[in-house]
Design a protein around this motif. Structure first.
Motif, PDB file in Angstrom:
ATOM      1  N   LEU A 130       0.845  -1.010   0.099  1.00 32.20           N
ATOM      2  CA  LEU A 130      -0.148  -0.081  -0.050  1.00 32.20           C
ATOM      3  C   LEU A 130       0.845   1.210  -0.180  1.00 32.20           C
ATOM      4  O   LEU A 130       0.494   2.221  -0.765  1.00 32.20           O
ATOM      5  CB  LEU A 130      -1.042   0.147   1.212  1.00 32.20           C
ATOM      6  CG  LEU A 130      -1.856   0.979   1.371  1.00 32.20           C
ATOM      7  CD1 LEU A 130      -2.737   1.131  -0.019  1.00 32.20           C
ATOM      8  CD2 LEU A 130      -2.624   1.119   2.853  1.00 32.20           C
ATOM      9  N   LEU A 131       1.984   1.295   0.888  1.00 29.06           N
ATOM     10  CA  LEU A 131       2.819   2.431   0.991  1.00 29.06           C
ATOM     11  C   LEU A 131       3.384   2.552  -0.386  1.00 29.06           C
ATOM     12  O   LEU A 131       3.486   3.835  -0.721  1.00 29.06           O
ATOM     13  CB  LEU A 131       3.874   2.211   1.981  1.00 29.06           C
ATOM     14  CG  LEU A 131       4.871   3.357   2.113  1.00 29.06           C
ATOM     15  CD1 LEU A 131       4.239   4.821   2.382  1.00 29.06           C
ATOM     16  CD2 LEU A 131       5.910   2.800   3.318  1.00 29.06           C
ATOM     17  N   PHE A 132       3.819   1.407  -0.939  1.00 22.47           N
ATOM     18  CA  PHE A 132       4.594   1.716  -2.394  1.00 22.47           C
ATOM     19  C   PHE A 132       3.689   2.393  -3.425  1.00 22.47           C
ATOM     20  O   PHE A 132       3.974   3.033  -4.231  1.00 22.47           O
ATOM     21  CB  PHE A 132       5.336   0.454  -2.805  1.00 22.47           C
ATOM     22  CG  PHE A 132       5.878   0.463  -4.040  1.00 22.47           C
ATOM     23  CD1 PHE A 132       6.800   1.160  -4.485  1.00 22.47           C
ATOM     24  CD2 PHE A 132       5.019  -0.236  -5.239  1.00 22.47           C
ATOM     25  CE1 PHE A 132       7.454   1.145  -5.661  1.00 22.47           C
ATOM     26  CE2 PHE A 132       5.497  -0.049  -6.451  1.00 22.47           C
ATOM     27  CZ  PHE A 132       6.772   0.532  -6.797  1.00 22.47           C
TER      28      PHE A 132
ATOM     29  N   PHE B 189       4.086   5.546  -5.602  1.00 20.37           N
ATOM     30  CA  PHE B 189       4.074   5.438  -6.866  1.00 20.37           C
ATOM     31  C   PHE B 189       3.249   6.521  -7.586  1.00 20.37           C
ATOM     32  O   PHE B 189       3.204   7.259  -8.526  1.00 20.37           O
ATOM     33  CB  PHE B 189       3.832   4.136  -7.385  1.00 20.37           C
ATOM     34  CG  PHE B 189       3.741   4.078  -8.778  1.00 20.37           C
ATOM     35  CD1 PHE B 189       4.924   4.009  -9.795  1.00 20.37           C
ATOM     36  CD2 PHE B 189       2.460   4.001  -9.556  1.00 20.37           C
ATOM     37  CE1 PHE B 189       4.841   3.838 -11.252  1.00 20.37           C
ATOM     38  CE2 PHE B 189       2.650   3.884 -10.959  1.00 20.37           C
ATOM     39  CZ  PHE B 189       3.716   3.618 -11.576  1.00 20.37           C
ATOM     40  N   LEU B 190       1.768   6.270  -7.019  1.00 18.06           N
ATOM     41  CA  LEU B 190       0.790   7.413  -7.659  1.00 18.06           C
ATOM     42  C   LEU B 190       1.004   8.818  -7.278  1.00 18.06           C
ATOM     43  O   LEU B 190       0.917   9.448  -8.322  1.00 18.06           O
ATOM     44  CB  LEU B 190      -0.499   7.057  -6.710  1.00 18.06           C
ATOM     45  CG  LEU B 190      -1.770   7.741  -7.263  1.00 18.06           C
ATOM     46  CD1 LEU B 190      -1.880   7.229  -8.704  1.00 18.06           C
ATOM     47  CD2 LEU B 190      -3.006   7.417  -6.353  1.00 18.06           C
TER      48      LEU B 190
ATOM     49  N   MET C 133       2.907  13.721  -9.833  1.00 10.53           N
ATOM     50  CA  MET C 133       3.950  15.128  -9.869  1.00 10.53           C
ATOM     51  C   MET C 133       4.426  15.093 -11.390  1.00 10.53           C
ATOM     52  O   MET C 133       4.443  16.118 -11.984  1.00 10.53           O
ATOM     53  CB  MET C 133       5.136  14.774  -8.857  1.00 10.53           C
ATOM     54  CG  MET C 133       4.384  15.239  -7.331  1.00 10.53           C
ATOM     55  SD  MET C 133       5.771  14.975  -6.220  1.00 10.53           S
ATOM     56  CE  MET C 133       7.207  15.737  -6.848  1.00 10.53           C
ATOM     57  N   TYR C 134       4.893  13.827 -11.781  1.00  8.79           N
ATOM     58  CA  TYR C 134       5.372  13.811 -13.223  1.00  8.79           C
ATOM     59  C   TYR C 134       4.479  14.332 -14.268  1.00  8.79           C
ATOM     60  O   TYR C 134       4.606  15.106 -15.177  1.00  8.79           O
ATOM     61  CB  TYR C 134       5.753  12.605 -13.436  1.00  8.79           C
ATOM     62  CG  TYR C 134       6.369  12.074 -14.951  1.00  8.79           C
ATOM     63  CD1 TYR C 134       7.635  12.672 -15.549  1.00  8.79           C
ATOM     64  CD2 TYR C 134       5.428  11.678 -15.788  1.00  8.79           C
ATOM     65  CE1 TYR C 134       8.104  12.569 -16.533  1.00  8.79           C
ATOM     66  CE2 TYR C 134       5.755  11.549 -17.192  1.00  8.79           C
ATOM     67  CZ  TYR C 134       7.112  11.758 -17.480  1.00  8.79           C
ATOM     68  OH  TYR C 134       7.538  11.704 -18.908  1.00  8.79           O
TER      69      TYR C 134
END
Length: 171
Positions: free
Chosen positions: A137-139, A143-144, A149-150
């Motif tokens: 969940l943290l990853f 990632f999201l 941001m990207y």
């Protein structure tokens, strides 16, 4: 009778050359549904002394979880030998519904007057939630956030908001 909450390879525990039945619970120590099921699962070996019982931490055995389609926990599968025969699909996870499931699938009747005891709340499968970090969940959240941001930086309409990004006009 084996009721284990320890890491043990499922395929070592199940004998493909046997017709013995084994009830396998996939759980996670931080899932409240797994914790509330624990005392009921812990009492099953007394009700069915001829069956074998195994509890596997799904977070430690993700390849087995994937192999047997256990996408959510708790998930209970009944094996005959090394072959999965039935999945417990009731949301009401009590000793009585588990006993009915086992009887309906195997024809083996539960011993009378077996009930959930104080010891069943203690273990071997824990009925108290473990504090832990859900790394997946943290990853996923990180990632999201990085993707957003990207995508934001790459969007033409707001490039002028970011210092150092020069506007180029095509004539």
């Amino acid at each position: 009778v084996c009721s284990c909450a320890f890491s043990k390879d499922l395929m070592e525990f199940l004998n493909p050359n046997s017709s013995d039945c084994t009830l396998v619970l996939f759980y996670t120590p931080w899932c409240r549904f797994s914790a509330s099921l624990a005392p009921h699962f812990n009492s099953l070996p007394r009700a069915f002394p001829t069956l074998r019982f195994l509890a596997l931490d799904a977070s430690q055995h993700s390849s087995l979880s994937t192999r047997f389609g256990t996408v959510a926990v708790p998930n209970i599968l009944l094996f005959q030998g090394a072959k999965p025969m039935a999945r417990f699909n009731h949301t009401d996870r009590t000793l009585e519904t588990l006993k009915d499931f086992i009887f309906n699938q195997t024809g083996i009747e539960a011993k009378g007057n077996v009930a959930v005891t104080e010891e069943d709340w203690e273990g071997p499968l824990p009925s108290v939630l473990t504090k832990g970090i859900d790394w997946l969940l943290l990853f996923s959240v990180l990632f999201l956030a990085a993707f957003v941001m990207y995508a934001t930086i790459r969007t033409e309409s707001i490039r002028w908001l970011i210092p150092g990004q020069e506007h180029e006009h095509q004539e």
